[in-house]
Design an enzyme around this catalytic site. Structure first.
Site, PDB file in Angstrom:
ATOM      1  N   LYS A  52       0.926  -1.048   0.109  1.00 40.52           N
ATOM      2  CA  LYS A  52      -0.179  -0.043   0.081  1.00 40.52           C
ATOM      3  C   LYS A  52       0.838   1.063  -0.136  1.00 40.52           C
ATOM      4  O   LYS A  52       0.726   2.290  -0.599  1.00 40.52           O
ATOM      5  CB  LYS A  52      -0.999  -0.086   1.195  1.00 40.52           C
ATOM      6  CG  LYS A  52      -2.158  -1.092   1.168  1.00 40.52           C
ATOM      7  CD  LYS A  52      -2.676  -1.311   2.597  1.00 40.52           C
ATOM      8  CE  LYS A  52      -3.710  -2.468   2.463  1.00 40.52           C
ATOM      9  NZ  LYS A  52      -4.491  -2.788   3.661  1.00 40.52           N
ATOM     10  N   GLN A  96      -4.171  -1.316   9.962  1.00 41.10           N
ATOM     11  CA  GLN A  96      -4.119  -2.841   9.203  1.00 41.10           C
ATOM     12  C   GLN A  96      -4.783  -3.847  10.443  1.00 41.10           C
ATOM     13  O   GLN A  96      -4.287  -3.975  11.414  1.00 41.10           O
ATOM     14  CB  GLN A  96      -2.902  -3.364   8.864  1.00 41.10           C
ATOM     15  CG  GLN A  96      -2.801  -4.449   8.125  1.00 41.10           C
ATOM     16  CD  GLN A  96      -3.486  -4.530   6.827  1.00 41.10           C
ATOM     17  OE1 GLN A  96      -3.586  -3.506   6.016  1.00 41.10           O
ATOM     18  NE2 GLN A  96      -3.775  -5.724   6.205  1.00 41.10           N
ATOM     19  N   ASP A 119     -10.684   3.056   4.951  1.00 39.76           N
ATOM     20  CA  ASP A 119     -11.049   1.788   4.624  1.00 39.76           C
ATOM     21  C   ASP A 119     -12.599   1.830   4.332  1.00 39.76           C
ATOM     22  O   ASP A 119     -13.112   0.909   3.873  1.00 39.76           O
ATOM     23  CB  ASP A 119     -10.804   1.085   5.887  1.00 39.76           C
ATOM     24  CG  ASP A 119      -9.494   0.339   5.943  1.00 39.76           C
ATOM     25  OD1 ASP A 119      -8.996  -0.150   4.867  1.00 39.76           O
ATOM     26  OD2 ASP A 119      -8.890   0.160   6.829  1.00 39.76           O
TER      27      ASP A 119
HETATM   28  N1  GUN Z   1      -6.950  -6.762   6.814  1.00 43.67           N
HETATM   29  C1  GUN Z   1      -7.096  -7.311   5.611  1.00 43.67           C
HETATM   30  N2  GUN Z   1      -7.869  -6.379   4.654  1.00 43.67           N
HETATM   31  C2  GUN Z   1      -7.959  -5.128   5.224  1.00 43.67           C
HETATM   32  C3  GUN Z   1      -8.442  -4.061   4.746  1.00 43.67           C
HETATM   33  O1  GUN Z   1      -8.861  -3.996   3.575  1.00 43.67           O
HETATM   34  N3  GUN Z   1      -8.161  -2.835   5.795  1.00 43.67           N
HETATM   35  C4  GUN Z   1      -7.575  -3.053   6.829  1.00 43.67           C
HETATM   36  N4  GUN Z   1      -7.111  -1.901   7.500  1.00 43.67           N
HETATM   37  N5  GUN Z   1      -7.028  -4.142   7.298  1.00 43.67           N
HETATM   38  C5  GUN Z   1      -7.230  -5.184   6.525  1.00 43.67           C
END
Ligand code: GUN
Length: 297
Positions: A52, A96, A119
């Site tokens: 990311k 995350q 998110d």
């Molecule tokens: N863990 C797995 N997928 C995601 C996501 O899309 N966002 C976040 N913050 N954590 C994750």
């Protein structure tokens, strides 16, 4: 032979449109900034966060990279979130998941400023989505909408079947499919671990979204000719490879692909779209917070 839906290609088009928007913001002295917070030694989470950040850097989006020890108290994480919420140079915050067991992820989400919640997981953002006026759409289901649109798959009046009811994918996906809006207007069924006669339901699908989190869960006996299959799974399974694992989806590609109209591969399907839509939300957050309008793809 089914069409392979190329997520890398569609994601790359979205990224290049977003790069123009980042330039427009830069012309006005606004530099989007995404803060990522990682509190997990899980190698998959580490990989996601670093991907990311790399995506952001490629586009000219600045990043803050915050890592907390696994055994740090929850209050440390809450302090970090409070600081990022209050920092006007930070437009977007992503914690995350998963977080360690002693930290309540629900509380984590509720502490993030909803304007910076890229998110789209904060209850305020979920509420707006369900009510039909989304602010930030969760990245994976939003990416799937964009992928279907790019493939020329009209969702209106179609039978969409979502397998999985997670907060991150299944629930928001179903909500997007039922919206009275482009990429919606689908007759939507949500299936889950307690669904009876699952295969009967999945065989009815014009659009099947597999988000069960179980490797190769959907097999050839569960699909029909004409179905467009979207595989959300990214499962690491042990394999005799250099890394010691391979990535497989929630769909058994070998048995499903010959039976259906179109299918996303794993990797290279939904994954790149999720990442692109995080960039989209970060640019959108910056535009909202700065009052500088930019085009979004
Ligand atoms: N863990 C797995 N997928 C995601 C996501 O899309 N966002 C976040 N913050 N954590 C994750």
């Amino acid at each position: 032979m089914a069409d392979r839906i190329d997520g890398n290609e569609v994601a790359s088009e979205i990224r290049s449109a977003l790069a123009d928007s980042v330039e427009r913001l830069a012309d006005a002295d606004e530099r989007p900034t995404l803060a990522t917070v990682l509190m997990s030694p899980d190698p998959a989470s580490e990989t996601y966060v670093s991907m990311k950040q790399r995506d952001c850097e490629e586009l000219g989006i600045q990043t803050r990279d915050i890592e907390l020890e696994l055994d740090a108290p929850a209050s440390d994480l809450f302090d970090v979130i409070a600081e990022l919420n209050g920092d006007p140079d930070v437009n977007a915050i992503l914690v995350q998941s998963p977080v360690p067991d002693h930290v309540d992820y629900r509380e984590v989400i509720e502490r993030i400023d909803p304007e910076k919640d890229v998110d789209g997981f904060h209850p305020e953002n979920i509420g707006r989505l369900v009510a039909g006026y989304p602010r930030y759409k969760p990245c994976t289901p939003h990416g799937i909408q964009k992928l279907l649109e790019a493939e020329g798959v009209d969702t209106e009046g179609k039978d969409a079947v979502v397998v999985g009811r997670s907060r991150i994918v299944g629930k928001p996906m179903a909500n997007l499919f039922i919206q009275k809006a482009p990429g919606g207007n689908a007759t939507t069924t949500v299936c889950h671990s307690r669904t009876d006669n699952l295969a009967e339901k999945t065989r009815q699908a014009d659009i099947l979204v597999a988000a069960a989190g179980v490797p190769e869960f959907i097999d050839g006996s569960m699909v029909s000719e004409g179905t467009v299959v979207i595989d959300v799974g990214i499962n690491r399974v042990d394999a005799d490879t250099e890394k010691g694992y391979e990535l497989v989806g929630d769909v058994d590609f070998e048995s499903v692909e010959p039976q259906v109209d179109a299918i996303t591969p794993v990797p290279g399907g939904v994954g790149p779209m999720t990442r692109a839509m995080l960039l989209y939300n970060t640019v959108k957050a910056t535009s909202r917070q700065s009052g500088i309008d930019v085009e979004l793809p």
